[in-house]
Write an enzyme that holds these catalytic residues in place. Structure first.
Site, PDB file in Angstrom:
ATOM      1  N   GLU A  83       2.188 -15.071  -1.245  1.00  0.00           N
ATOM      2  CA  GLU A  83       3.606 -15.025  -1.001  1.00  0.00           C
ATOM      3  C   GLU A  83       4.106 -15.519   0.303  1.00  0.00           C
ATOM      4  O   GLU A  83       3.269 -15.760   1.181  1.00  0.00           O
ATOM      5  CB  GLU A  83       3.513 -13.145  -0.853  1.00  0.00           C
ATOM      6  CG  GLU A  83       3.502 -12.374  -2.027  1.00  0.00           C
ATOM      7  CD  GLU A  83       3.517 -10.990  -1.474  1.00  0.00           C
ATOM      8  OE1 GLU A  83       3.408 -10.114  -2.416  1.00  0.00           O
ATOM      9  OE2 GLU A  83       3.425 -10.463  -0.314  1.00  0.00           O
ATOM     10  N   CYS A 105       8.062 -17.162   6.789  1.00  0.00           N
ATOM     11  CA  CYS A 105       6.736 -16.409   7.040  1.00  0.00           C
ATOM     12  C   CYS A 105       5.723 -16.982   5.761  1.00  0.00           C
ATOM     13  O   CYS A 105       6.024 -16.803   4.509  1.00  0.00           O
ATOM     14  CB  CYS A 105       7.135 -15.122   6.950  1.00  0.00           C
ATOM     15  SG  CYS A 105       5.760 -14.074   7.125  1.00  0.00           S
ATOM     16  N   CYS A 140      -7.598 -11.699   2.387  1.00  0.00           N
ATOM     17  CA  CYS A 140      -7.927 -11.864   3.973  1.00  0.00           C
ATOM     18  C   CYS A 140      -9.198 -10.853   3.937  1.00  0.00           C
ATOM     19  O   CYS A 140      -9.600  -9.911   3.629  1.00  0.00           O
ATOM     20  CB  CYS A 140      -7.030 -11.059   5.047  1.00  0.00           C
ATOM     21  SG  CYS A 140      -7.433 -11.564   6.770  1.00  0.00           S
ATOM     22  N   CYS A 175      -8.463  -5.076   8.343  1.00  0.00           N
ATOM     23  CA  CYS A 175      -7.757  -4.428   9.083  1.00  0.00           C
ATOM     24  C   CYS A 175      -7.034  -2.860   8.257  1.00  0.00           C
ATOM     25  O   CYS A 175      -6.703  -3.262   7.282  1.00  0.00           O
ATOM     26  CB  CYS A 175      -6.609  -4.755   9.780  1.00  0.00           C
ATOM     27  SG  CYS A 175      -7.009  -6.481  10.654  1.00  0.00           S
ATOM     28  N   CYS A 202      -3.734  -2.658   6.888  1.00  0.00           N
ATOM     29  CA  CYS A 202      -3.080  -3.774   6.176  1.00  0.00           C
ATOM     30  C   CYS A 202      -3.286  -3.922   4.733  1.00  0.00           C
ATOM     31  O   CYS A 202      -4.498  -3.822   4.217  1.00  0.00           O
ATOM     32  CB  CYS A 202      -3.394  -5.133   6.919  1.00  0.00           C
ATOM     33  SG  CYS A 202      -3.055  -6.759   6.073  1.00  0.00           S
ATOM     34  N   GLY A 211      -3.495 -13.487   4.995  1.00  0.00           N
ATOM     35  CA  GLY A 211      -4.738 -14.405   5.522  1.00  0.00           C
ATOM     36  C   GLY A 211      -4.505 -14.341   7.054  1.00  0.00           C
ATOM     37  O   GLY A 211      -3.638 -14.235   7.765  1.00  0.00           O
ATOM     38  N   SER A 237       0.164 -16.227  14.273  1.00  0.00           N
ATOM     39  CA  SER A 237      -0.246 -14.900  14.486  1.00  0.00           C
ATOM     40  C   SER A 237      -1.562 -14.600  14.190  1.00  0.00           C
ATOM     41  O   SER A 237      -2.200 -15.058  13.009  1.00  0.00           O
ATOM     42  CB  SER A 237       0.531 -13.835  13.567  1.00  0.00           C
ATOM     43  OG  SER A 237       0.416 -12.432  13.704  1.00  0.00           O
ATOM     44  N   SER A 255      -2.010 -10.024  17.579  1.00  0.00           N
ATOM     45  CA  SER A 255      -2.107  -8.754  16.991  1.00  0.00           C
ATOM     46  C   SER A 255      -3.088  -7.728  17.541  1.00  0.00           C
ATOM     47  O   SER A 255      -4.314  -7.832  17.475  1.00  0.00           O
ATOM     48  CB  SER A 255      -2.504  -8.607  15.117  1.00  0.00           C
ATOM     49  OG  SER A 255      -1.530  -9.517  14.755  1.00  0.00           O
ATOM     50  N   LEU A 256      -2.740  -7.054  18.738  1.00  0.00           N
ATOM     51  CA  LEU A 256      -3.254  -6.305  19.418  1.00  0.00           C
ATOM     52  C   LEU A 256      -3.484  -4.786  19.013  1.00  0.00           C
ATOM     53  O   LEU A 256      -4.558  -4.309  18.578  1.00  0.00           O
ATOM     54  CB  LEU A 256      -2.742  -6.225  20.866  1.00  0.00           C
ATOM     55  CG  LEU A 256      -3.458  -5.493  21.884  1.00  0.00           C
ATOM     56  CD1 LEU A 256      -4.841  -6.369  22.174  1.00  0.00           C
ATOM     57  CD2 LEU A 256      -2.733  -5.483  23.412  1.00  0.00           C
ATOM     58  N   HIS A 257      -2.453  -3.980  18.861  1.00  0.00           N
ATOM     59  CA  HIS A 257      -2.374  -2.728  18.242  1.00  0.00           C
ATOM     60  C   HIS A 257      -3.042  -1.609  18.823  1.00  0.00           C
ATOM     61  O   HIS A 257      -3.150  -0.348  18.397  1.00  0.00           O
ATOM     62  CB  HIS A 257      -2.914  -2.963  16.678  1.00  0.00           C
ATOM     63  CG  HIS A 257      -2.280  -3.958  15.813  1.00  0.00           C
ATOM     64  ND1 HIS A 257      -0.755  -4.287  16.096  1.00  0.00           N
ATOM     65  CD2 HIS A 257      -2.942  -4.830  14.849  1.00  0.00           C
ATOM     66  CE1 HIS A 257      -0.348  -5.211  15.023  1.00  0.00           C
ATOM     67  NE2 HIS A 257      -1.585  -5.611  14.589  1.00  0.00           N
ATOM     68  N   CYS A 275       3.490  -4.916  -0.092  1.00  0.00           N
ATOM     69  CA  CYS A 275       2.762  -5.847   0.908  1.00  0.00           C
ATOM     70  C   CYS A 275       3.051  -5.589   2.413  1.00  0.00           C
ATOM     71  O   CYS A 275       4.032  -5.715   2.900  1.00  0.00           O
ATOM     72  CB  CYS A 275       3.243  -7.241   0.832  1.00  0.00           C
ATOM     73  SG  CYS A 275       2.184  -8.147   1.898  1.00  0.00           S
TER      74      CYS A 275
HETATM   75  N1  SAH Z   1      -3.692 -12.286   9.971  1.00  0.00           N
HETATM   76  C1  SAH Z   1      -2.850 -12.256  10.891  1.00  0.00           C
HETATM   77  C2  SAH Z   1      -1.612 -12.779  10.443  1.00  0.00           C
HETATM   78  C3  SAH Z   1      -1.135 -11.992   9.264  1.00  0.00           C
HETATM   79  S1  SAH Z   1      -0.472 -10.424   9.422  1.00  0.00           S
HETATM   80  C4  SAH Z   1      -2.670 -11.411  11.971  1.00  0.00           C
HETATM   81  O1  SAH Z   1      -3.361  -9.981  11.715  1.00  0.00           O
HETATM   82  O2  SAH Z   1      -2.040 -11.423  13.175  1.00  0.00           O
HETATM   83  C5  SAH Z   1       0.874 -10.243  10.216  1.00  0.00           C
HETATM   84  C6  SAH Z   1       1.047  -9.196  11.160  1.00  0.00           C
HETATM   85  O3  SAH Z   1       1.516  -8.035  10.176  1.00  0.00           O
HETATM   86  C7  SAH Z   1       0.053  -8.845  11.945  1.00  0.00           C
HETATM   87  O4  SAH Z   1       0.390  -8.409  13.502  1.00  0.00           O
HETATM   88  C8  SAH Z   1      -0.522  -7.253  11.356  1.00  0.00           C
HETATM   89  O5  SAH Z   1      -1.207  -6.574  12.276  1.00  0.00           O
HETATM   90  C9  SAH Z   1       0.738  -6.918  10.751  1.00  0.00           C
HETATM   91  N2  SAH Z   1       0.455  -5.858   9.982  1.00  0.00           N
HETATM   92  C10 SAH Z   1      -0.284  -5.817   8.801  1.00  0.00           C
HETATM   93  N3  SAH Z   1      -0.092  -4.421   8.149  1.00  0.00           N
HETATM   94  C11 SAH Z   1       0.940  -4.010   8.686  1.00  0.00           C
HETATM   95  C12 SAH Z   1       1.503  -2.807   8.381  1.00  0.00           C
HETATM   96  N4  SAH Z   1       1.142  -2.101   7.311  1.00  0.00           N
HETATM   97  N5  SAH Z   1       2.532  -2.481   9.096  1.00  0.00           N
HETATM   98  C13 SAH Z   1       3.010  -3.033   9.985  1.00  0.00           C
HETATM   99  N6  SAH Z   1       2.472  -4.383  10.518  1.00  0.00           N
HETATM  100  C14 SAH Z   1       1.429  -4.879   9.832  1.00  0.00           C
HETATM  101 FE1  SF4 Z   2      -5.843  -9.979   7.740  1.00  0.00          FE
HETATM  102 FE2  SF4 Z   2      -3.928  -9.937   9.462  1.00  0.00          FE
HETATM  103 FE3  SF4 Z   2      -4.235  -8.017   7.387  1.00  0.00          FE
HETATM  104 FE4  SF4 Z   2      -5.998  -7.925   9.645  1.00  0.00          FE
HETATM  105  S1  SF4 Z   2      -3.665  -7.582   9.693  1.00  0.00           S
HETATM  106  S2  SF4 Z   2      -6.278  -7.823   7.320  1.00  0.00           S
HETATM  107  S3  SF4 Z   2      -6.229 -10.165   9.952  1.00  0.00           S
HETATM  108  S4  SF4 Z   2      -3.727 -10.214   7.392  1.00  0.00           S
END
Ligand code: SAH
Ligand code: SF4
Length: 334
Positions: free
Chosen positions: A88, A101, A108, A112, A115, A155, A187, A210-212, A325
């Site tokens: 995508e 994007c 991936c 996480c 995600c 990814g 990212s 991506s800290l979270h 997604c």
């Molecule tokens: N793998 C990389 C880049 C792709 S994800 C990464 O993790 O940074 C892009 C962003 O979307 C990341 O900051 C990720 O934490 C966030 N993300 C993933 N799932 C999400 C969700 N369900 N709601 C909000 N943000 C999300």
């Molecule tokens: Fe992969 Fe980024 Fe999703 Fe984590 S948030 S599973 S690193 S795509």
């Protein structure tokens, strides 16, 4: 061989090997990246030995399978790769800015918990041509302006390091896609050694981490990569990146209500990031199931940290098309 995977230098070497002069590489790049022409028969200044099969290169744009359009102008495209896999990519127009994007892997491996991509597991890395091809699709197949690009699709870009680096070189090259390094953002979930390397690259793209979560305990719960590169190491790597580049880093903080918000997490986050040249993007989590996102917890979290940190709450874009997604729903603007 896939044309879109080649840097200018590789293309020159390829042509030299076939007995063609170096300047032919520039001509070919010009047709493809400046004029949007991919059929060598239409490239009027090229010799017969560079036409069609004789050239031995495939210059094929990625195949569009499906498009979803949001009421706010955001579009998501499902593209099919040569081996039948799908990726995508999202196009986000915003005034004079138009951001693509893009994905860097099929699936991936990072797993996480919040995600959608992480849930589906890892299939394979994208080639550099498949990464460049996503930007090419929007600009030349769809004929839309592209001013910015973010590696925030499916990814983990830094887990596909070699292909990602090469793709950025091609995207940034004035003779190829020609997008300024400052218009490109990567990212990452926090692969510390690669963050250090990123700071040493010749072109300085923007870094978003991506800290979270502000503690190892909570972060490891959300992001398994934290077991390998815990916060101390991650923050050290980010500091090194800032020292090398003098560039401001963005931290993404997706608020999962009741889990990583509240005054205690806010206090710990401020302690972790204080003094760093950084910006925090707070994003309401996009639930994998059930109803859409609720920004109220994220708004409250912003309120808790805004006197101490540089922070913005992300606007949602394309929320009506991203149901399937997780991460593509988030917005990519400051
Ligand atoms: N793998 C990389 C880049 C792709 S994800 C990464 O993790 O940074 C892009 C962003 O979307 C990341 O900051 C990720 O934490 C966030 N993300 C993933 N799932 C999400 C969700 N369900 N709601 C909000 N943000 C999300
Ligand atoms: Fe992969 Fe980024 Fe999703 Fe984590 S948030 S599973 S690193 S795509």
């Amino acid at each position: 061989m896939d044309f879109f995977s080649l840097t200018k230098q590789e293309l020159e070497e390829y042509l030299l090997m076939r007995g063609l002069p170096k300047y032919r590489a520039l001509q070919l790049l010009h047709w493809v990246y400046k004029k949007g022409i991919t059929d060598t028969e239409e490239m009027t200044n090229l010799p017969k030995s560079m036409k069609g099969e004789a050239l031995g290169l495939s210059i094929l744009p990625l195949k569009e399978e499906l498009i979803q359009r949001s009421v706010d102008g955001t579009e998501k495209a499902l593209l099919q790769l040569e081996d039948g896999e799908y990726i995508e990519t999202v196009y986000i127009p915003d005034g004079l800015r138009a951001t693509v994007c893009f994905s860097t892997q099929v699936g991936c491996a990072m797993g996480c918990s919040f995600c959608a991509t992480g849930k589906s597991g890892f299939s394979r890395n994208l080639s550099s041509g498949e990464i460049v091809g996503q930007l090419y699709y929007w600009k030349y197949v769809r004929k839309l302006p592209v001013t910015n690009a973010v590696a925030m699709g499916q990814g983990e870009p830094l887990a596909n390091w070699e292909n990602f680096k090469k793709a950025i070189a091609i995207i940034n090259d004035p003779d190829a896609f020609s997008l300024g390094a400052r218009m490109i953002t990567v990212s990452t979930c926090g692969i510390a050694p690669r963050i250090r390397e990123l700071g040493r690259l010749p072109w300085q793209i923007n870094l978003s981490v991506s800290l979270h979560a502000p503690t190892d305990e909570l972060r490891s719960q959300l992001m398994p990569i934290n077991n390998k590169y815990p916060l101390k190491e991650l923050i050290e790597a980010v500091k090194e990146y800032i020292e090398a580049t003098n560039r401001r880093v963005t931290f993404e903080y997706t608020v999962v209500p009741g889990l990583n918000d509240g005054p205690e997490n806010a206090r710990l986050l401020v302690g972790l990031l204080r003094g760093l040249l950084c910006h925090v993007n707070v994003i309401p989590v996009n639930p994998l199931e059930g109803k859409g996102e609720d920004p109220s917890a994220a708004e409250e979290f912003v309120r808790l940290i805004k006197s101490q940190l540089n922070v913005t709450l992300r606007r949602s874009r394309g929320s009506d098309i991203d149901a399937a997604c997780g991460q593509l729903k988030r917005k990519v603007f400051e």
